[in-house]
Design a protein around this motif. Structure first.
Motif, PDB file in Angstrom:
ATOM      1  N   ASP A   1       0.804  -1.215   0.000  1.00 51.24           N
ATOM      2  CA  ASP A   1       0.000   0.000   0.000  1.00 51.24           C
ATOM      3  C   ASP A   1       0.843   1.274   0.000  1.00 51.24           C
ATOM      4  O   ASP A   1       0.459   2.271  -0.589  1.00 51.24           O
ATOM      5  CB  ASP A   1      -0.937   0.024   1.214  1.00 51.24           C
ATOM      6  N   GLN A   2       1.966   1.255   0.705  1.00 54.13           N
ATOM      7  CA  GLN A   2       2.773   2.466   0.861  1.00 54.13           C
ATOM      8  C   GLN A   2       4.076   2.434   0.075  1.00 54.13           C
ATOM      9  O   GLN A   2       4.884   3.345   0.184  1.00 54.13           O
ATOM     10  CB  GLN A   2       3.082   2.687   2.341  1.00 54.13           C
ATOM     11  N   GLY A   3       4.334   1.399  -0.697  1.00 55.07           N
ATOM     12  CA  GLY A   3       5.550   1.316  -1.494  1.00 55.07           C
ATOM     13  C   GLY A   3       6.736   0.808  -0.703  1.00 55.07           C
ATOM     14  O   GLY A   3       6.588   0.120   0.292  1.00 55.07           O
ATOM     15  N   GLU A   4       7.933   1.164  -1.167  1.00 52.65           N
ATOM     16  CA  GLU A   4       9.163   0.727  -0.509  1.00 52.65           C
ATOM     17  C   GLU A   4       9.720   1.848   0.356  1.00 52.65           C
ATOM     18  O   GLU A   4       9.653   3.009  -0.008  1.00 52.65           O
ATOM     19  CB  GLU A   4      10.203   0.315  -1.551  1.00 52.65           C
ATOM     20  N   HIS A   5      10.266   1.443   1.505  1.00 56.80           N
ATOM     21  CA  HIS A   5      10.867   2.391   2.425  1.00 56.80           C
ATOM     22  C   HIS A   5      12.223   1.857   2.864  1.00 56.80           C
ATOM     23  O   HIS A   5      12.365   0.672   3.141  1.00 56.80           O
ATOM     24  CB  HIS A   5       9.989   2.582   3.671  1.00 56.80           C
ATOM     25  N   ARG A   6      13.202   2.756   2.941  1.00 63.99           N
ATOM     26  CA  ARG A   6      14.527   2.392   3.448  1.00 63.99           C
ATOM     27  C   ARG A   6      14.932   3.408   4.498  1.00 63.99           C
ATOM     28  O   ARG A   6      14.712   4.608   4.322  1.00 63.99           O
ATOM     29  CB  ARG A   6      15.547   2.392   2.304  1.00 63.99           C
ATOM     30  N   ALA A   7      15.516   2.907   5.583  1.00 66.80           N
ATOM     31  CA  ALA A   7      15.950   3.798   6.648  1.00 66.80           C
ATOM     32  C   ALA A   7      17.090   3.142   7.416  1.00 66.80           C
ATOM     33  O   ALA A   7      17.165   1.921   7.528  1.00 66.80           O
ATOM     34  CB  ALA A   7      14.795   4.104   7.592  1.00 66.80           C
TER      35      ALA A   7
ATOM     36  N   PRO B   1       9.440   3.226  12.056  1.00 66.89           N
ATOM     37  CA  PRO B   1       8.896   1.876  12.115  1.00 66.89           C
ATOM     38  C   PRO B   1       7.511   1.851  12.759  1.00 66.89           C
ATOM     39  O   PRO B   1       6.647   1.109  12.348  1.00 66.89           O
ATOM     40  CB  PRO B   1       9.902   1.106  12.977  1.00 66.89           C
ATOM     41  N   ARG B   2       7.282   2.703  13.736  1.00 67.05           N
ATOM     42  CA  ARG B   2       6.003   2.704  14.437  1.00 67.05           C
ATOM     43  C   ARG B   2       4.868   3.197  13.555  1.00 67.05           C
ATOM     44  O   ARG B   2       3.723   2.870  13.777  1.00 67.05           O
ATOM     45  CB  ARG B   2       6.087   3.562  15.686  1.00 67.05           C
ATOM     46  N   LYS B   3       5.192   3.999  12.555  1.00 71.34           N
ATOM     47  CA  LYS B   3       4.142   4.568  11.719  1.00 71.34           C
ATOM     48  C   LYS B   3       4.076   3.937  10.330  1.00 71.34           C
ATOM     49  O   LYS B   3       3.054   4.019   9.670  1.00 71.34           O
ATOM     50  CB  LYS B   3       4.347   6.072  11.605  1.00 71.34           C
ATOM     51  N   ALA B   4       5.141   3.301   9.885  1.00 67.95           N
ATOM     52  CA  ALA B   4       5.179   2.751   8.532  1.00 67.95           C
ATOM     53  C   ALA B   4       4.894   1.264   8.489  1.00 67.95           C
ATOM     54  O   ALA B   4       4.841   0.684   7.428  1.00 67.95           O
ATOM     55  CB  ALA B   4       6.538   3.015   7.900  1.00 67.95           C
ATOM     56  N   LEU B   5       4.702   0.625   9.630  1.00 66.18           N
ATOM     57  CA  LEU B   5       4.604  -0.826   9.661  1.00 66.18           C
ATOM     58  C   LEU B   5       3.216  -1.417   9.843  1.00 66.18           C
ATOM     59  O   LEU B   5       3.093  -2.619   9.939  1.00 66.18           O
ATOM     60  CB  LEU B   5       5.492  -1.365  10.789  1.00 66.18           C
TER      61      LEU B   5
END
Length: 135
Positions: free
Chosen positions: A30-36, A122-126
């Motif tokens: 839904d939100q695509g790819e994320h890297r951090a 992580p708390r908001k994107a997971l």
């Protein structure tokens, strides 16, 4: 680089320190790819650690992920609004984990409300990730 499962069999404090600076890469349909980059962690040391979900050898639906072998990850909800990411460490006999407390995203947020160097991403994107996903 994907970390091998045996990396997570090490002492939990060692794993926590080694995760600092590693890149967390999440693919979300839904939100695509994320890297951090992982910049803050906490080690939870099992049945003798009062801050750990498995303190006193608690075995509930919520803690069953902690009783898996190291290398599993799980996401849980706190305060009804934040999703937290833990990586299980050691073995089934030692229910321990590392919490990813903060990361520095590589991409800027779409509509930042305030500038900050560390983000509880992580708390908001997971929220879309389910329990028991392998790291």
């Amino acid at each position: 680089m994907i970390l091998p499962q045996d990396f997570y069999y090490q002492d939990t404090t060692t794993v926590a320190k080694a995760l600092l600076g590693k890149v967390l890469h999440i693919k979300d349909k839904d939100q695509g790819e994320h890297r951090a980059r992982i910049v803050e962690v906490e080690a939870y040391l099992g049945v003798e650690d009062p801050a750990c979900h498995t303190f006193g050898d608690r075995r509930t639906q919520r803690t069953k992920s902690m009783y898996l072998n190291g290398g599993h990850s799980y996401v849980y909800l706190i305060y009804g609004m934040y999703h937290c990411l833990n990586f299980v460490t050691r073995t089934e006999e030692h229910p321990e984990a590392v919490l990813i407390r903060a990361v520095e995203p590589f991409e800027a947020p779409a509509n930042p409300k305030k500038k900050r160097s560390k983000d509880q991403w992580p708390r908001k994107a997971l929220p879309a990730l389910s329990h028991h996903e392998r790291s």
